[in-house]
Design a protein around this motif. Sequence first.
Motif, short mmCIF file in Angstrom:
data_model
loop_
_atom_site.label_atom_id
_atom_site.label_comp_id
_atom_site.label_asym_id
_atom_site.label_seq_id
_atom_site.Cartn_x
_atom_site.Cartn_y
_atom_site.Cartn_z
N THR A 1 19.36 -5.39 53.00
CA THR A 1 17.86 -6.65 53.35
C THR A 1 17.11 -5.46 54.13
OG1 THR A 1 19.04 -6.49 54.99
CG2 THR A 1 18.70 -8.56 53.79
N PRO B 1 11.31 -8.53 53.69
CA PRO B 1 10.97 -9.50 52.78
C PRO B 1 12.37 -9.41 51.86
CG PRO B 1 9.20 -9.20 52.82
CD PRO B 1 9.97 -8.02 53.41
N ASP C 1 10.93 -12.65 49.22
CA ASP C 1 10.91 -13.77 49.63
C ASP C 1 9.91 -14.29 50.69
OD1 ASP C 1 11.29 -16.03 51.73
OD2 ASP C 1 13.20 -15.75 52.43
N ASP C 2 8.46 -14.25 49.68
CA ASP C 2 7.80 -14.40 50.99
C ASP C 2 6.63 -15.51 51.08
OD1 ASP C 2 6.88 -15.89 48.39
OD2 ASP C 2 5.36 -15.05 47.46
N GLY C 3 7.89 -16.74 51.45
CA GLY C 3 7.59 -17.80 52.23
C GLY C 3 6.90 -18.96 51.24
N ASP D 1 9.18 -17.28 45.49
CA ASP D 1 10.56 -16.23 45.35
C ASP D 1 10.00 -15.65 44.48
OD1 ASP D 1 10.24 -16.94 48.26
OD2 ASP D 1 12.71 -17.52 47.55
N ASP E 1 13.58 -20.38 46.12
CA ASP E 1 13.42 -20.82 47.74
C ASP E 1 14.48 -19.95 48.71
OD1 ASP E 1 11.97 -21.29 50.05
OD2 ASP E 1 13.35 -23.21 50.05
N PHE E 2 14.28 -18.49 48.35
CA PHE E 2 15.40 -17.64 48.80
C PHE E 2 14.98 -17.52 50.11
CE2 PHE E 2 15.06 -16.65 44.28
CZ PHE E 2 16.82 -16.51 43.90
N ARG E 3 16.19 -16.64 50.97
CA ARG E 3 15.39 -16.55 52.35
C ARG E 3 16.62 -15.53 52.89
NH1 ARG E 3 17.46 -20.24 58.28
NH2 ARG E 3 16.39 -18.51 58.96
N VAL E 4 15.47 -14.25 53.13
CA VAL E 4 16.49 -13.05 53.06
C VAL E 4 16.31 -12.60 54.83
CG1 VAL E 4 15.91 -10.53 52.77
CG2 VAL E 4 15.83 -12.19 50.94
N LEU E 5 17.67 -12.82 55.31
CA LEU E 5 18.06 -12.05 56.68
C LEU E 5 17.96 -11.15 56.89
CD1 LEU E 5 20.24 -15.06 57.24
CD2 LEU E 5 17.98 -14.95 57.50
#
Length: 90
Positions: free
Chosen positions: A9, A12, A39-41, A44, A77-81
């Motif tokens: 990663t 985002p 992941d742009d919030g 995506d 709705d991906f969430r990149v950590l």
Amino acid sequence: MAKVDCLTTGGPVAVVTGVVTETDVDGFRNRRVGVSVRDDGRRDRLGYSWITKGDHQELPPCMSAAPFEKVKAGTGDFRVLPWKLEYPTE
């Protein structure tokens, strides 16, 4: 399903590569692929390696196309950590 060999990663964006082990699309079985996510919030984006021509078996680990395609509203709705490498202090 895929046997993943790299997940990285940066901000985002995430990139994952691996070899497809289970699929309903015969052309992808046992092929090496790369997928990227931004992941742009809000809405995506995805990118994927199989849009390019060539031998997908030669795709290096951690490589994919930049995230170019918007996902359908209400999906993804991906969430990149963030991945943080611990650097030595000395």
